[in-house]
Design an enzyme around this catalytic site. Sequence first.
Site, PDB file in Angstrom:
ATOM      1  N   ASN A  11      59.908  12.741 -36.232  1.00  0.00           N
ATOM      2  CA  ASN A  11      58.766  12.543 -36.881  1.00  0.00           C
ATOM      3  C   ASN A  11      58.562  10.949 -37.236  1.00  0.00           C
ATOM      4  O   ASN A  11      58.067  10.751 -38.241  1.00  0.00           O
ATOM      5  CB  ASN A  11      58.485  13.280 -38.120  1.00  0.00           C
ATOM      6  N   ARG A  36      59.287   2.075 -37.054  1.00  0.00           N
ATOM      7  CA  ARG A  36      60.134   2.332 -38.307  1.00  0.00           C
ATOM      8  C   ARG A  36      61.520   2.881 -37.810  1.00  0.00           C
ATOM      9  O   ARG A  36      62.385   2.780 -38.832  1.00  0.00           O
ATOM     10  CB  ARG A  36      59.508   3.673 -38.931  1.00  0.00           C
ATOM     11  N   LYS A  88      64.040  17.915 -28.210  1.00  0.00           N
ATOM     12  CA  LYS A  88      63.337  16.509 -27.378  1.00  0.00           C
ATOM     13  C   LYS A  88      64.773  15.256 -27.714  1.00  0.00           C
ATOM     14  O   LYS A  88      64.977  14.702 -26.888  1.00  0.00           O
ATOM     15  CB  LYS A  88      62.231  15.867 -28.315  1.00  0.00           C
ATOM     16  N   PRO A  91      62.336  14.344 -22.000  1.00  0.00           N
ATOM     17  CA  PRO A  91      62.018  14.492 -23.125  1.00  0.00           C
ATOM     18  C   PRO A  91      60.561  14.704 -23.311  1.00  0.00           C
ATOM     19  O   PRO A  91      59.628  13.954 -22.790  1.00  0.00           O
ATOM     20  CB  PRO A  91      62.360  13.029 -23.923  1.00  0.00           C
ATOM     21  N   ASP A 120      57.280  15.159 -25.988  1.00  0.00           N
ATOM     22  CA  ASP A 120      56.790  15.177 -27.358  1.00  0.00           C
ATOM     23  C   ASP A 120      55.284  15.564 -27.226  1.00  0.00           C
ATOM     24  O   ASP A 120      54.725  15.586 -26.150  1.00  0.00           O
ATOM     25  CB  ASP A 120      57.180  14.009 -28.399  1.00  0.00           C
ATOM     26  N   HIS A 144      52.849  13.325 -27.444  1.00  0.00           N
ATOM     27  CA  HIS A 144      52.579  12.425 -26.573  1.00  0.00           C
ATOM     28  C   HIS A 144      52.578  12.480 -25.270  1.00  0.00           C
ATOM     29  O   HIS A 144      51.686  12.356 -24.380  1.00  0.00           O
ATOM     30  CB  HIS A 144      53.298  10.909 -27.011  1.00  0.00           C
ATOM     31  N   GLN A 151      59.192   9.596 -15.850  1.00  0.00           N
ATOM     32  CA  GLN A 151      58.663   9.855 -16.988  1.00  0.00           C
ATOM     33  C   GLN A 151      58.622   8.505 -17.885  1.00  0.00           C
ATOM     34  O   GLN A 151      57.376   8.565 -18.741  1.00  0.00           O
ATOM     35  CB  GLN A 151      59.100  11.028 -17.702  1.00  0.00           C
TER      36      GLN A 151
END
Length: 394
Positions: A177, A182, A276, A293, A295, A297, A341
């Site tokens: 998350n 970050r 993931k 992976p 997600d 997105h 990917q």
Amino acid sequence: MSQHALFSASCKAWRSLSCARSELRLDLTLGCGQTFRWRETADGHWTGVMRGKVWTLTQTEDTLWYYVYSHHRNPGTETRQKGKVEEEEQLLGKMSKRMIDMKQEEEGLCTVVSEPDKKEEELLRDYFQLDVKLGDLYKNWSTVDPHFKHTANIFTGVRLLRQDPVECLFSFICSSNNHISRIQGMVERLCQTLGTLLCKLDDVAYHDFPSLQDLTDPCVEMRLRDLGFGYRARFLQQSSQMIINSHDPDWLQSLRSTPYLQARDALRTLPGVGLKVADCVCLMSLDKFEALPVDTHVWQIAKRDYNFAPGTSQKTLTDRVYKEIGDFYRKLWGPYAGWAQSVLFCADLKKFQKLKEEVLTDDKTELKINARKRDRCEEKQKTQKKKSKKQQRT
């Protein structure tokens, strides 16, 4: 005080290896979110920590240039570094040991290796997996996938890194998350708090990634919570503790020789590791190139660019949809699907949208130039026809 190096081909401290920009673009590869230890410290210069050393990398059209800083270790840090050195030697095979004269470039903590070191070149080749011919893969993917072909024309040289499994695992536990900038901050604070100081450049301290032993201390969770890690602090401490207590010290490394799905399932037994995160670790550190992976997105890319229908009515990414998306891409791109990917993921990041805009601008400019050329050519043909008609009348 030592400073970040700036490229000079005449400086013997800079070493090079042949590598075309089409095979590796540093800005895309180091900035697309698969690693969190590199920063652009000058235009086209990337400085970061890899395999217990501080590096500055830059490139010209057909050459990768690298500058390696070393550091004076305190006796107390030797034991902490021993495990990393042994892992490095195991990774690269037995190599002849020789003394390397160290040249103090300027006063301060950092020095630079003055003689060429074959071992460091091999570390770099291994890290960027330069034995993989990326251009050939791009051609294969472009042949079977028109959308990839369009993207590949802009985003060339996106490579998958072969990272240290411990660093990769715990970095991606921090990614839950979270967004790239970050995560970078969290990984940096993790290293500053628990890792060994390697080097100081322009008042910037570079630390090694902490070892499993460093992460198992019971007080680690509270220290990391104080640094803003939230619930991830518990996962970091518990996962390291579980590896130490239930597995061999080189357990993560040994998963490189384990089949993909078996390795992924093993990783998922650790606290904070879902599908993931496990796939990120498999793809980016355990040589599982088919790992993909997924997600939200990546899910959006599948729906938007490939009209991938399964799961479109759902708001959350279920395990079933996750598997279907991965299988779809694996069938489309083949055994290196995870690499393909990563190119599309990179191309969809906001930070790289300017590249698309620049290409579109160049394309429009080229179209205008071609249109003017065509108009001039047509005008010339009309003029010649008029002259020809006049000559026929006379």
